[in-house]
Structure formats: structure tokens, C-alpha cells
Design a protein around this motif. Structure first.
Motif, PDB file in Angstrom:
ATOM      1  N   GLU A 247       0.838  -1.203   0.000  1.00 21.05           N
ATOM      2  CA  GLU A 247       0.000   0.000   0.000  1.00 21.05           C
ATOM      3  C   GLU A 247       0.879   1.261   0.000  1.00 21.05           C
ATOM      4  O   GLU A 247       0.586   2.227  -0.712  1.00 21.05           O
ATOM      5  N   SER A 248       1.935   1.256   0.777  1.00 15.04           N
ATOM      6  CA  SER A 248       2.862   2.399   0.782  1.00 15.04           C
ATOM      7  C   SER A 248       3.475   2.608  -0.603  1.00 15.04           C
ATOM      8  O   SER A 248       3.613   3.743  -1.066  1.00 15.04           O
ATOM      9  N   ALA A 249       3.823   1.513  -1.259  1.00 16.17           N
ATOM     10  CA  ALA A 249       4.392   1.618  -2.608  1.00 16.17           C
ATOM     11  C   ALA A 249       3.353   2.187  -3.575  1.00 16.17           C
ATOM     12  O   ALA A 249       3.678   3.027  -4.425  1.00 16.17           O
ATOM     13  N   ARG A 250       2.091   1.763  -3.437  1.00 16.66           N
ATOM     14  CA  ARG A 250       1.029   2.296  -4.317  1.00 16.66           C
ATOM     15  C   ARG A 250       0.813   3.792  -4.063  1.00 16.66           C
ATOM     16  O   ARG A 250       0.522   4.555  -4.997  1.00 16.66           O
ATOM     17  N   GLU A 251       0.961   4.235  -2.829  1.00 17.32           N
ATOM     18  CA  GLU A 251       0.856   5.666  -2.529  1.00 17.32           C
ATOM     19  C   GLU A 251       1.974   6.438  -3.223  1.00 17.32           C
ATOM     20  O   GLU A 251       1.753   7.538  -3.740  1.00 17.32           O
ATOM     21  N   GLU A 252       3.157   5.867  -3.240  1.00 16.45           N
ATOM     22  CA  GLU A 252       4.282   6.501  -3.933  1.00 16.45           C
ATOM     23  C   GLU A 252       4.034   6.539  -5.437  1.00 16.45           C
ATOM     24  O   GLU A 252       4.377   7.522  -6.103  1.00 16.45           O
ATOM     25  N   ILE A 253       3.425   5.484  -5.973  1.00 23.50           N
ATOM     26  CA  ILE A 253       3.089   5.473  -7.400  1.00 23.50           C
ATOM     27  C   ILE A 253       2.164   6.636  -7.712  1.00 23.50           C
ATOM     28  O   ILE A 253       2.393   7.392  -8.673  1.00 23.50           O
ATOM     29  N   ALA A 254       1.115   6.798  -6.918  1.00 24.96           N
ATOM     30  CA  ALA A 254       0.157   7.883  -7.143  1.00 24.96           C
ATOM     31  C   ALA A 254       0.839   9.244  -7.051  1.00 24.96           C
ATOM     32  O   ALA A 254       0.585  10.138  -7.879  1.00 24.96           O
ATOM     33  N   LEU A 255       1.703   9.420  -6.076  1.00 26.55           N
ATOM     34  CA  LEU A 255       2.422  10.678  -5.910  1.00 26.55           C
ATOM     35  C   LEU A 255       3.264  10.999  -7.140  1.00 26.55           C
ATOM     36  O   LEU A 255       3.215  12.107  -7.680  1.00 26.55           O
ATOM     37  N   HIS A 256       4.018  10.018  -7.615  1.00 25.82           N
ATOM     38  CA  HIS A 256       4.909  10.270  -8.745  1.00 25.82           C
ATOM     39  C   HIS A 256       4.156  10.393 -10.063  1.00 25.82           C
ATOM     40  O   HIS A 256       4.594  11.121 -10.963  1.00 25.82           O
ATOM     41  N   LYS A 257       3.012   9.732 -10.188  1.00 27.63           N
ATOM     42  CA  LYS A 257       2.178   9.945 -11.377  1.00 27.63           C
ATOM     43  C   LYS A 257       1.656  11.377 -11.403  1.00 27.63           C
ATOM     44  O   LYS A 257       1.628  12.021 -12.451  1.00 27.63           O
ATOM     45  N   SER A 258       1.276  11.875 -10.242  1.00 29.25           N
ATOM     46  CA  SER A 258       0.795  13.251 -10.139  1.00 29.25           C
ATOM     47  C   SER A 258       1.907  14.244 -10.475  1.00 29.25           C
ATOM     48  O   SER A 258       1.684  15.217 -11.205  1.00 29.25           O
ATOM     49  N   MET A 259       3.085  14.000  -9.946  1.00 32.39           N
ATOM     50  CA  MET A 259       4.206  14.893 -10.239  1.00 32.39           C
ATOM     51  C   MET A 259       4.572  14.841 -11.716  1.00 32.39           C
ATOM     52  O   MET A 259       4.857  15.877 -12.336  1.00 32.39           O
ATOM     53  N   LYS A 260       4.564  13.651 -12.300  1.00 38.00           N
ATOM     54  CA  LYS A 260       4.876  13.518 -13.726  1.00 38.00           C
ATOM     55  C   LYS A 260       3.881  14.318 -14.563  1.00 38.00           C
ATOM     56  O   LYS A 260       4.274  15.029 -15.497  1.00 38.00           O
ATOM     57  N   LEU A 261       2.609  14.219 -14.226  1.00 35.61           N
ATOM     58  CA  LEU A 261       1.588  14.974 -14.940  1.00 35.61           C
ATOM     59  C   LEU A 261       1.829  16.478 -14.808  1.00 35.61           C
ATOM     60  O   LEU A 261       1.725  17.229 -15.783  1.00 35.61           O
ATOM     61  N   SER A 262       2.189  16.906 -13.620  1.00 32.42           N
ATOM     62  CA  SER A 262       2.470  18.323 -13.393  1.00 32.42           C
ATOM     63  C   SER A 262       3.629  18.803 -14.263  1.00 32.42           C
ATOM     64  O   SER A 262       3.556  19.858 -14.890  1.00 32.42           O
ATOM     65  N   TYR A 263       4.691  18.006 -14.334  1.00 31.24           N
ATOM     66  CA  TYR A 263       5.834  18.381 -15.172  1.00 31.24           C
ATOM     67  C   TYR A 263       5.457  18.363 -16.657  1.00 31.24           C
ATOM     68  O   TYR A 263       5.938  19.189 -17.428  1.00 31.24           O
ATOM     69  N   SER A 264       4.584  17.442 -17.056  1.00 28.63           N
ATOM     70  CA  SER A 264       4.211  17.361 -18.473  1.00 28.63           C
ATOM     71  C   SER A 264       3.393  18.577 -18.906  1.00 28.63           C
ATOM     72  O   SER A 264       3.387  18.941 -20.084  1.00 28.63           O
ATOM     73  N   ARG A 265       2.703  19.211 -17.999  1.00 25.95           N
ATOM     74  CA  ARG A 265       1.873  20.374 -18.320  1.00 25.95           C
ATOM     75  C   ARG A 265       2.672  21.673 -18.386  1.00 25.95           C
ATOM     76  O   ARG A 265       2.155  22.690 -18.832  1.00 25.95           O
ATOM     77  N   ARG A 266       3.895  21.642 -17.933  1.00 25.10           N
ATOM     78  CA  ARG A 266       4.702  22.870 -17.886  1.00 25.10           C
ATOM     79  C   ARG A 266       5.373  23.196 -19.206  1.00 25.10           C
ATOM     80  O   ARG A 266       5.898  24.279 -19.377  1.00 25.10           O
ATOM     81  N   GLY A 267       5.412  22.263 -20.113  1.00 23.44           N
ATOM     82  CA  GLY A 267       6.037  22.534 -21.404  1.00 23.44           C
ATOM     83  C   GLY A 267       7.544  22.416 -21.358  1.00 23.44           C
ATOM     84  O   GLY A 267       8.137  21.984 -20.377  1.00 23.44           O
ATOM     85  N   ASN A 268       8.160  22.845 -22.430  1.00 21.85           N
ATOM     86  CA  ASN A 268       9.603  22.732 -22.601  1.00 21.85           C
ATOM     87  C   ASN A 268      10.322  23.821 -21.803  1.00 21.85           C
ATOM     88  O   ASN A 268      10.009  24.995 -21.939  1.00 21.85           O
ATOM     89  N   THR A 269      11.279  23.415 -21.004  1.00 26.56           N
ATOM     90  CA  THR A 269      12.058  24.385 -20.211  1.00 26.56           C
ATOM     91  C   THR A 269      13.548  24.112 -20.376  1.00 26.56           C
ATOM     92  O   THR A 269      14.248  23.904 -19.407  1.00 26.56           O
ATOM     93  N   LYS A 270      13.993  24.120 -21.620  1.00 25.03           N
ATOM     94  CA  LYS A 270      15.410  23.847 -21.862  1.00 25.03           C
ATOM     95  C   LYS A 270      16.268  24.980 -21.322  1.00 25.03           C
ATOM     96  O   LYS A 270      15.976  26.146 -21.513  1.00 25.03           O
ATOM     97  N   SER A 271      17.308  24.563 -20.632  1.00 24.44           N
ATOM     98  CA  SER A 271      18.275  25.512 -20.116  1.00 24.44           C
ATOM     99  C   SER A 271      19.646  24.860 -20.212  1.00 24.44           C
ATOM    100  O   SER A 271      19.860  23.775 -19.651  1.00 24.44           O
ATOM    101  N   LYS A 272      20.528  25.503 -20.934  1.00 26.93           N
ATOM    102  CA  LYS A 272      21.883  24.988 -21.120  1.00 26.93           C
ATOM    103  C   LYS A 272      21.858  23.564 -21.679  1.00 26.93           C
ATOM    104  O   LYS A 272      22.598  22.693 -21.242  1.00 26.93           O
TER     105      LYS A 272
END
Length: 121
Positions: free
Chosen positions: A56-81
Motif C-alpha cells: 500500500e505504501s508503494a502504491r501511494e508513492e506510485i500515485a504521488l509520482h504519477k501526479s508529479m509527472k503529470l504536473s511536469y508534463s503540463r509545464r512545457g519545454n524548459t530547456k536551459s543549457k
């Protein structure tokens, strides 16, 4: 001042973030039970419950990282150096999701095994 490559930081942070999830304090009674090997149906039931909680703890981590991945995917391209930070973070999340999916599956398998052993003991 020396610059630290972002990939190195990401790899180090992956190790730091995932290590505590899989580690248990040596003083934990369940760890003592595991090291002494379960002998009774109650021992196996306790271990099954422990492994289900770990899953169950591992599944909670899955949900957390799926949410973070979605958040990063919505931010668009942020190339720097030459480094696309958001893309790198999405890959980081994907790696952790896969690791936690494996852990959850393994913990569920262990829980089932101990439940079966406890029932046929």
C-alpha cells in the motif's frame, strides 16, 4: 565555482528518495519475526499484513509520482543549457513509478504466500 551536472543530481536524488521506502528499522518487531522465521499461522498472518502495508505504501508513492509527472508534463519545454528540466523530471518520475510498481507487486506476492502458508500450517 564548479557546476554539477543535473543528471548526476537527479540520479543521486533518485537513490536518496527511494532508499528509505525499502528500508525498515532493525528494531522493528516484524523484522525480528522475519529473521526468526515464521512458525505459526499467526506469524504468517502478521507477515502478510506487514507486506500488504508495504504494498500500500508503494502504491501511494506510485500515485504521488504519477501526479508529479503529470504536473511536469503540463509545464512545457524548459530547456536551459541544453537540458530539458521538465522532460528529465518526467523520466525520473517514470523510473520511480516502475520501481514502486515492482515493489508493490512483490510485496503483494509475499503477502499471499504468507497467507497461504498460514492457512496450511
Amino acid at each position: 565555482m564548479r557546476k554539477i551536472p543535473i543528471l548526476g543530481v537527479l540520479l543521486c536524488s533518485t537513490f536518496i528518495i527511494t532508499t528509505p521506502v525499502f528500508a525498515e528499522p532493525a528494531e522493528s518487531p516484524i523484522v525480528q519475526l522475519i529473521t526468526q522465521m515464521a512458525d505459526t499461522p499467526a506469524d504468517h498472518k502478521a507477515l502478510a499484513e506487514y507486506y500488504r502495508a508495504k504494498a500500500e505504501s508503494a502504491r501511494e508513492e506510485i500515485a504521488l509520482h504519477k501526479s508529479m509527472k503529470l504536473s511536469y508534463s503540463r509545464r512545457g519545454n524548459t530547456k536551459s543549457k541544453g537540458v530539458d528540466f521538465n522532460s528529465s523530471m518526467q523520466k525520473h518520475c517514470e523510473s520511480l513509478i516502475a520501481s514502486f510498481e515492482t515493489a508493490a507487486s512483490d510485496y503483494e506476492s509475499l503477502a499471499k504466500l504468507h497467507m497461504q502458508k498460514g492457512m496450511h500450517h
